[in-house]
Design a protein around this motif. Structure first.
Motif, mmCIF file in Angstrom:
data_model
loop_
_atom_site.group_PDB
_atom_site.id
_atom_site.type_symbol
_atom_site.label_atom_id
_atom_site.label_comp_id
_atom_site.label_asym_id
_atom_site.label_seq_id
_atom_site.Cartn_x
_atom_site.Cartn_y
_atom_site.Cartn_z
ATOM 1 N N ASN A 34 2.635 -11.492 -2.398
ATOM 2 C CA ASN A 34 1.362 -11.486 -2.492
ATOM 3 C C ASN A 34 0.866 -11.596 -3.837
ATOM 4 O O ASN A 34 1.050 -10.540 -4.709
ATOM 5 C CB ASN A 34 0.696 -10.288 -1.783
ATOM 6 C CG ASN A 34 -0.549 -10.305 -1.508
ATOM 7 O OD1 ASN A 34 -1.333 -11.270 -1.871
ATOM 8 N ND2 ASN A 34 -1.251 -9.149 -0.939
ATOM 9 N N ALA A 49 -2.650 -11.865 -6.496
ATOM 10 C CA ALA A 49 -3.770 -11.819 -6.297
ATOM 11 C C ALA A 49 -4.451 -11.184 -7.649
ATOM 12 O O ALA A 49 -3.630 -10.617 -8.261
ATOM 13 C CB ALA A 49 -4.565 -10.946 -4.952
ATOM 14 N N SER A 103 -5.291 -8.172 -9.608
ATOM 15 C CA SER A 103 -4.650 -6.662 -9.517
ATOM 16 C C SER A 103 -5.487 -5.679 -8.632
ATOM 17 O O SER A 103 -4.820 -5.115 -7.892
ATOM 18 C CB SER A 103 -4.370 -6.244 -10.673
ATOM 19 O OG SER A 103 -5.201 -6.270 -11.670
ATOM 20 N N HIS A 104 -6.901 -5.770 -8.749
ATOM 21 C CA HIS A 104 -7.842 -5.014 -8.104
ATOM 22 C C HIS A 104 -7.861 -5.375 -6.482
ATOM 23 O O HIS A 104 -7.969 -4.362 -5.747
ATOM 24 C CB HIS A 104 -9.172 -4.749 -8.673
ATOM 25 C CG HIS A 104 -9.871 -6.140 -8.463
ATOM 26 N ND1 HIS A 104 -9.776 -7.020 -9.431
ATOM 27 C CD2 HIS A 104 -10.764 -6.737 -7.551
ATOM 28 C CE1 HIS A 104 -10.589 -8.161 -8.891
ATOM 29 N NE2 HIS A 104 -11.149 -7.884 -7.906
ATOM 30 N N HIS A 105 -7.392 -6.559 -6.120
ATOM 31 C CA HIS A 105 -7.364 -6.738 -4.729
ATOM 32 C C HIS A 105 -5.974 -6.000 -4.090
ATOM 33 O O HIS A 105 -5.990 -5.661 -3.139
ATOM 34 C CB HIS A 105 -7.095 -8.268 -4.272
ATOM 35 C CG HIS A 105 -8.485 -8.910 -4.767
ATOM 36 N ND1 HIS A 105 -8.665 -10.030 -4.113
ATOM 37 C CD2 HIS A 105 -9.724 -8.689 -5.377
ATOM 38 C CE1 HIS A 105 -9.869 -10.570 -4.561
ATOM 39 N NE2 HIS A 105 -10.569 -9.485 -5.232
ATOM 40 N N VAL A 114 -6.554 -2.600 -2.608
ATOM 41 C CA VAL A 114 -7.449 -2.361 -1.193
ATOM 42 C C VAL A 114 -6.533 -1.955 -0.221
ATOM 43 O O VAL A 114 -5.464 -2.429 -0.153
ATOM 44 C CB VAL A 114 -8.169 -3.849 -0.984
ATOM 45 C CG1 VAL A 114 -8.781 -3.555 0.493
ATOM 46 C CG2 VAL A 114 -9.194 -4.203 -2.175
ATOM 47 N N ILE A 154 -5.380 -4.410 2.246
ATOM 48 C CA ILE A 154 -4.188 -5.303 1.779
ATOM 49 C C ILE A 154 -2.744 -4.410 1.511
ATOM 50 O O ILE A 154 -1.582 -4.739 1.783
ATOM 51 C CB ILE A 154 -4.486 -5.888 0.674
ATOM 52 C CG1 ILE A 154 -5.829 -6.733 0.946
ATOM 53 C CG2 ILE A 154 -3.556 -6.705 -0.120
ATOM 54 C CD1 ILE A 154 -6.549 -7.335 0.053
ATOM 55 N N LYS A 155 -2.978 -3.312 1.138
ATOM 56 C CA LYS A 155 -1.611 -2.196 0.759
ATOM 57 C C LYS A 155 -0.851 -2.122 1.785
ATOM 58 O O LYS A 155 0.383 -2.167 1.755
ATOM 59 C CB LYS A 155 -2.413 -1.243 -0.190
ATOM 60 C CG LYS A 155 -1.290 -0.465 -0.958
ATOM 61 C CD LYS A 155 -1.848 0.774 -1.647
ATOM 62 C CE LYS A 155 -0.905 1.519 -2.502
ATOM 63 N NZ LYS A 155 -1.372 2.474 -3.460
#
Length: 163
Positions: free
Chosen positions: A116, A118, A120-122, A125, A128-129
């Motif tokens: 995955n 994206a 890094s701040h995504h 989430v 997502i995590k």
């Protein structure tokens, strides 16, 4: 001064890569190939740092989980020469979570994998995590249940009966 710091940082990344175990280096290479294979990526990226490296052995193989922080370079993805690509400041800095399971053979084969990539701040989430954690657990389980799978009558169907 800025060039000296950049050269020092590049040198430290090279030293860190050289000290990584072979399977971890392989995962980083495959993550970069995966990332560059995406259609929306126009520039080359390189590894900036690794975080959260986890490596576990079990009878079915080796599980590796890591997060690769990438940095964009000034070279186009389709460039012929990539040796002199410099990191571009204040540009995209995506992160890739990678989970790989390798078998125990002399030349380890990938049993399962998950990526995955994206911003890094995504990856922080919550939804997502949670998905990433579930996918990585599934990858870690790869190869464990194949030996234990036995259904009654399997042997009879795997042999030809002689008359």
């Amino acid at each position: 001064m800025g060039r000296l710091l950049l050269a020092l940082a590049v040198g430290l990344v090279a030293v860190a890569a050289a000290s990584q175990p072979p399977l971890q280096r392989r995962v980083v290479r495959e993550v970069l190939e995966y990332f560059h294979g995406r259609g929306n990526v126009l520039f080359l990226f390189r590894e900036q740092s690794l975080e959260g490296v986890l490596e576990r052995q079990d009878p079915s193989g080796t599980f590796i989980q890591l997060r690769v922080n990438l940095v964009q370079t000034n070279c186009r993805k389709r460039a012929q020469r990539t040796q002199n690509c410099k990191a571009v400041e204040n540009r995209r800095r995506p992160a890739c979570l990678a989970c790989y399971k390798f078998d125990n053979s002399d030349v380890p084969k990938v049993l399962d994998k998950y990526h995955n990539c994206a911003p890094s701040h995504h990856l922080a989430v919550k939804e997502i995590k949670q998905r990433d954690e579930a996918e990585c657990r599934a990858v870690e389980e790869a190869g464990k249940s194949t030996d234990a799978l036995y259904l009654p009558g399997m042997f009879a169907f795997s042999r030809a009966y002689q008359a």
